[in-house]
Motif scaffolding. Sequence first.
Motif, mmCIF file in Angstrom:
data_model
loop_
_atom_site.group_PDB
_atom_site.id
_atom_site.type_symbol
_atom_site.label_atom_id
_atom_site.label_comp_id
_atom_site.label_asym_id
_atom_site.label_seq_id
_atom_site.Cartn_x
_atom_site.Cartn_y
_atom_site.Cartn_z
ATOM 1 N N ALA A 11 0.829 -1.207 0.000
ATOM 2 C CA ALA A 11 0.000 0.000 0.000
ATOM 3 C C ALA A 11 0.862 1.255 0.000
ATOM 4 O O ALA A 11 0.498 2.278 -0.599
ATOM 5 C CB ALA A 11 -0.937 -0.005 1.209
ATOM 6 N N ARG A 53 0.707 4.457 -2.456
ATOM 7 C CA ARG A 53 0.656 5.827 -1.926
ATOM 8 C C ARG A 53 1.784 6.673 -2.503
ATOM 9 O O ARG A 53 1.596 7.846 -2.826
ATOM 10 C CB ARG A 53 0.749 5.809 -0.402
ATOM 11 C CG ARG A 53 -0.461 5.224 0.310
ATOM 12 C CD ARG A 53 -0.336 5.395 1.814
ATOM 13 N NE ARG A 53 -1.466 4.828 2.519
ATOM 14 C CZ ARG A 53 -1.473 3.621 3.084
ATOM 15 N NH1 ARG A 53 -0.375 2.863 3.046
ATOM 16 N NH2 ARG A 53 -2.551 3.168 3.704
ATOM 17 N N TYR A 69 -1.043 8.575 5.465
ATOM 18 C CA TYR A 69 -1.458 7.306 6.065
ATOM 19 C C TYR A 69 -1.319 7.398 7.565
ATOM 20 O O TYR A 69 -0.587 8.233 8.098
ATOM 21 C CB TYR A 69 -0.621 6.141 5.531
ATOM 22 C CG TYR A 69 0.834 6.202 5.921
ATOM 23 C CD1 TYR A 69 1.314 5.526 7.043
ATOM 24 C CD2 TYR A 69 1.732 6.952 5.167
ATOM 25 C CE1 TYR A 69 2.650 5.587 7.402
ATOM 26 C CE2 TYR A 69 3.073 7.016 5.518
ATOM 27 C CZ TYR A 69 3.524 6.336 6.634
ATOM 28 O OH TYR A 69 4.844 6.390 6.986
ATOM 29 N N ASP A 91 -6.543 -1.066 2.678
ATOM 30 C CA ASP A 91 -5.418 -1.371 1.798
ATOM 31 C C ASP A 91 -5.734 -2.549 0.895
ATOM 32 O O ASP A 91 -5.445 -2.525 -0.314
ATOM 33 C CB ASP A 91 -4.178 -1.676 2.636
ATOM 34 C CG ASP A 91 -3.670 -0.467 3.391
ATOM 35 O OD1 ASP A 91 -4.109 0.655 3.086
ATOM 36 O OD2 ASP A 91 -2.849 -0.652 4.310
ATOM 37 N N LEU A 139 -6.863 4.756 0.757
ATOM 38 C CA LEU A 139 -5.551 4.632 1.394
ATOM 39 C C LEU A 139 -5.237 5.730 2.396
ATOM 40 O O LEU A 139 -4.310 5.562 3.186
ATOM 41 C CB LEU A 139 -4.448 4.609 0.320
ATOM 42 C CG LEU A 139 -4.488 3.429 -0.650
ATOM 43 C CD1 LEU A 139 -3.351 3.531 -1.649
ATOM 44 C CD2 LEU A 139 -4.439 2.105 0.085
#
Length: 262
Positions: free
Chosen positions: A77, A81, A93, A119, A223
């Motif tokens: 993830a 990002r 995050y 995620d 996310l």
Amino acid sequence: MIALRPGRKLSVRGGPARTLLSAAPWRATGYLASYLLAGPVLFAVAALAVVLGLVFTQLTVTVALTVGSAWVIRCLAQVERGRAVLVDEPVPYAYQEAAKPGLVGQLKARCGDPVTFRDIACLVLMFPFLLLLDLLALVAWLVPLAGVSLPLWFWAVNSRQADGSSLSGVWIGGPDDGDPGFRIDSWPAALITAAVCLGLSLYAARLVVAAARLHLTVAHTLLRPPPDPLARAKRILTEPGPLALVSASPLPGLSLSEGHSS
């Protein structure tokens, strides 16, 4: 209706011609094309980690492997990002910290964190949609661009006919065996086709930018940290106003000790 994220590097001002001449379509192209390469890898590894994590949860001796599967998903993830930096700032995050030390605390923090499931939704569940979106947008954008450059290379294409002869030019709409279509084998035909493709590219540039914004919106929706349900109440208490004055100063003639004793 959810508004698409503008993207800090996808700003488009003016008409289609100005969009075509800006850097936004090319940045959007890089963002979408990189997903065609990284997306399948992220999907395959994330899906494998999810399956192994579900299997490991049935065995008490493999708690560490279950925690490792959740850690792999987090790392994947983070890659998605970080890809947002091509068109915008990286997606923020926030994960839950382990309340207790040890593997059990790590298991509860990682596998029980709602962000982990978000995620998985982005990496696994949304993969077919995002892959199809990016692929169609790139085709709609790159094909007209290839048509614009047609006068530079149409004469270098040779095709062999059924009788063994060879013809130069590009066949549009069908193969060389008589199917519907037309052949571009002269400079006037190539220039006319390039002009038509240039007109299509003006709107294809807007399309590829919109597709990149939609992909970025999906990534941010899934996310980024979930919204705080108490954020508005906290903002009201901290902003200047009657509530802030009451919470900051006690009533006249009443001290904190008196308030507790009463």
